[in-house]
Write a protein that holds these residues in place. Structure first.
Motif, mmCIF file in Angstrom:
data_model
loop_
_atom_site.group_PDB
_atom_site.id
_atom_site.type_symbol
_atom_site.label_atom_id
_atom_site.label_comp_id
_atom_site.label_asym_id
_atom_site.label_seq_id
_atom_site.Cartn_x
_atom_site.Cartn_y
_atom_site.Cartn_z
ATOM 1 N N HIS A 128 52.392 33.395 29.625
ATOM 2 C CA HIS A 128 53.226 32.251 30.010
ATOM 3 C C HIS A 128 54.627 32.701 30.410
ATOM 4 C CE1 HIS A 128 50.745 28.782 29.282
ATOM 5 N NE2 HIS A 128 50.407 29.202 28.070
ATOM 6 N N GLN A 129 55.207 33.593 29.626
ATOM 7 C CA GLN A 129 56.576 34.017 29.890
ATOM 8 C C GLN A 129 56.695 34.768 31.212
ATOM 9 O OE1 GLN A 129 59.188 33.047 28.036
ATOM 10 N NE2 GLN A 129 57.696 31.892 26.831
ATOM 11 N N LEU A 130 55.609 35.391 31.661
ATOM 12 C CA LEU A 130 55.644 36.198 32.884
ATOM 13 C C LEU A 130 55.050 35.469 34.081
ATOM 14 C CD1 LEU A 130 54.599 39.681 31.440
ATOM 15 C CD2 LEU A 130 56.889 38.794 31.865
ATOM 16 N N GLU A 131 54.926 34.160 33.994
ATOM 17 C CA GLU A 131 54.237 33.436 35.062
ATOM 18 C C GLU A 131 54.912 33.602 36.418
ATOM 19 O OE1 GLU A 131 52.261 29.084 36.022
ATOM 20 O OE2 GLU A 131 53.147 29.487 34.061
ATOM 21 N N GLY A 132 56.247 33.712 36.436
ATOM 22 C CA GLY A 132 56.927 33.922 37.717
ATOM 23 C C GLY A 132 56.488 35.218 38.382
ATOM 24 N N GLY A 133 56.419 36.292 37.604
ATOM 25 C CA GLY A 133 55.957 37.564 38.143
ATOM 26 C C GLY A 133 54.496 37.519 38.535
ATOM 27 N N VAL A 134 53.700 36.788 37.766
ATOM 28 C CA VAL A 134 52.275 36.638 38.086
ATOM 29 C C VAL A 134 52.116 35.956 39.438
ATOM 30 C CG1 VAL A 134 50.148 35.435 37.441
ATOM 31 C CG2 VAL A 134 51.472 36.633 35.699
ATOM 32 N N ARG A 135 52.869 34.908 39.657
ATOM 33 C CA ARG A 135 52.753 34.192 40.931
ATOM 34 C C ARG A 135 53.178 35.068 42.107
ATOM 35 N NH1 ARG A 135 51.342 29.117 40.521
ATOM 36 N NH2 ARG A 135 51.566 27.987 38.546
ATOM 37 N N GLN A 136 54.180 35.911 41.894
ATOM 38 C CA GLN A 136 54.597 36.820 42.961
ATOM 39 C C GLN A 136 53.473 37.792 43.312
ATOM 40 O OE1 GLN A 136 58.096 39.113 42.039
ATOM 41 N NE2 GLN A 136 58.309 39.897 44.117
ATOM 42 N N LEU A 137 52.784 38.320 42.298
ATOM 43 C CA LEU A 137 51.663 39.222 42.550
ATOM 44 C C LEU A 137 50.521 38.487 43.246
ATOM 45 C CD1 LEU A 137 51.488 41.311 39.251
ATOM 46 C CD2 LEU A 137 52.484 41.968 41.446
ATOM 47 N N ILE A 138 50.278 37.259 42.864
ATOM 48 C CA ILE A 138 49.223 36.475 43.501
ATOM 49 C C ILE A 138 49.504 36.317 44.991
ATOM 50 C CG2 ILE A 138 48.255 34.143 43.668
ATOM 51 C CD1 ILE A 138 48.498 34.015 40.579
ATOM 52 N N ARG A 139 50.762 36.046 45.325
ATOM 53 C CA ARG A 139 51.124 35.922 46.743
ATOM 54 C C ARG A 139 50.954 37.255 47.463
ATOM 55 N NH1 ARG A 139 55.326 32.786 44.496
ATOM 56 N NH2 ARG A 139 56.777 34.542 44.635
ATOM 57 N N GLN A 140 51.321 38.333 46.795
ATOM 58 C CA GLN A 140 51.277 39.642 47.442
ATOM 59 C C GLN A 140 49.852 40.073 47.767
ATOM 60 O OE1 GLN A 140 53.281 42.697 45.223
ATOM 61 N NE2 GLN A 140 52.576 44.340 46.559
ATOM 62 N N ALA B 111 50.049 47.899 39.710
ATOM 63 C CA ALA B 111 49.305 49.142 39.908
ATOM 64 C C ALA B 111 47.827 48.959 39.570
ATOM 65 C CB ALA B 111 49.910 50.249 39.046
ATOM 66 N N ALA B 112 47.539 48.190 38.519
ATOM 67 C CA ALA B 112 46.153 47.968 38.118
ATOM 68 C C ALA B 112 45.398 47.153 39.170
ATOM 69 C CB ALA B 112 46.104 47.256 36.766
ATOM 70 N N VAL B 113 46.061 46.161 39.740
ATOM 71 C CA VAL B 113 45.420 45.343 40.778
ATOM 72 C C VAL B 113 45.150 46.178 42.021
ATOM 73 C CG1 VAL B 113 45.726 43.370 42.325
ATOM 74 C CG2 VAL B 113 46.375 43.185 39.917
ATOM 75 N N ILE B 114 46.113 47.002 42.408
ATOM 76 C CA ILE B 114 45.901 47.893 43.544
ATOM 77 C C ILE B 114 44.717 48.815 43.280
ATOM 78 C CG2 ILE B 114 46.859 49.921 44.716
ATOM 79 C CD1 ILE B 114 47.961 47.433 45.867
ATOM 80 N N GLU C 20 43.911 35.070 41.764
ATOM 81 C CA GLU C 20 44.577 34.589 40.560
ATOM 82 C C GLU C 20 43.908 35.141 39.299
ATOM 83 O OE1 GLU C 20 45.602 30.172 38.925
ATOM 84 O OE2 GLU C 20 45.942 30.559 41.047
ATOM 85 N N THR C 21 42.589 35.097 39.283
ATOM 86 C CA THR C 21 41.848 35.615 38.140
ATOM 87 C C THR C 21 42.072 37.117 37.992
ATOM 88 O OG1 THR C 21 40.147 33.924 38.394
ATOM 89 C CG2 THR C 21 39.560 35.871 37.119
#
Length: 267
Positions: free
Chosen positions: A77-89, A131-134, A98-99
């Motif tokens: 929850h606290q990192l949701e802003g960063g999560v959304r940025q990665l989702i866009r990227q 890095a993990a997503v890449i 998203e998953t």
């Protein structure tokens, strides 16, 4: 859709679950939480004030720490802003981005090396999640068969932006370049122009430079050619800067050598 759906508890419900007994238990285990009275108060903090309390939640959530999954959900929850940025990227690399991003973040939280990393928790988690997503998505593109659709203006000068030899004029340019970079690297790995490790390195360098742009107030991004980004990535990976410089230069040379082919195939 909120990214938090992938860990099963909405923010408001989590606050209710944590309030009382769980929060008191967390306070007893982690004095760094003493300055805040609830998850809502932690969410309202900004800048360096969040680091200590967030680190406390990370230690509580880590498998070799408190092994508390509720604390892990709080970290997401606290990192949701960063999560959304990665989702866009990474949205062009998978239909279920998203998953993928949230699950990668969850793994980083549960395995976070809290004993040796004692600060910059949010930045480290988002950095490692990227890095993990890449690592997960770029190799997959080589096994799918059809090449991904690449949306890029052949006249955009993307390679110049990535290499830092052309300065984008606006924040919008930077966002576009990051999106196009993901497409370019996906194509380059799929065609064996560069290795997945080369791609991960370039993404890390560009991300590190973007972080410096945000924190230092620089006007222009320097891309993968930022000396500060090289130093940051080298430290994070436990390598000497000369090694990172050498690998970066080899990867960029390979991309430049295949630039004409890339533009002809995607134009």
């Amino acid at each position: 859709m909120s990214s938090i759906i992938h860990v099963g508890i909405e923010p408001s419900n989590l606050a209710e679950i944590v309030e009382g007994e769980i929060w008191d238990r967390w306070l007893g285990a982690e004095p760094a939480l003493a300055g805040v009275n609830s998850l809502a108060e932690l969410d309202a903090l900004r800048g360096s004030a969040t680091d200590g309390p967030l680190g406390a939640l990370v230690r509580l959530a880590a498998c070799d720490g408190g092994d508390d999954e509720v604390a892990g959900i709080a970290v997401v929850h606290q990192l949701e802003g960063g999560v959304r940025q990665l989702i866009r990227q990474f949205r062009n690399l998978t239909d279920d981005v998203e998953t993928v991003v949230v699950e990668a973040l969850w793994e980083q939280i549960r395995t976070f090396p809290w004993q040796r990393r004692t600060q910059s928790y949010a930045a480290n988690l988002i950095y490692d999640t990227r890095a993990a997503v890449i690592a997960l998505l770029l190799p997959d593109t080589t096994r799918r068969g059809p090449k991904p659709v690449v949306l890029i203006d052949p006249q955009s000068g993307l390679l110049d932006v990535v290499a830092g030899s052309r300065e984008p004029g606006t924040d919008e340019d930077l966002c576009d370049a990051r999106d196009q970079l993901a497409d370019l690297l996906s194509w380059a790995v799929a065609t064996n122009a560069i290795t997945p490790e080369d791609a991960r390195l370039l993404v890390e360098l560009v991300a590190a430079d973007r972080g410096a742009l945000d924190t230092q107030g620089r006007q222009w991004a320097r891309g993968a050619c930022s000396v500060a980004a090289v130093a940051k990535v080298a430290q994070h990976r436990g390598l000497c800067t000369k090694t990172v410089f050498r690998r970066r230069d080899q990867a960029l040379a390979s991309l430049r050598a295949t630039a004409g082919r890339y533009l002809s195939e995607v134009a």
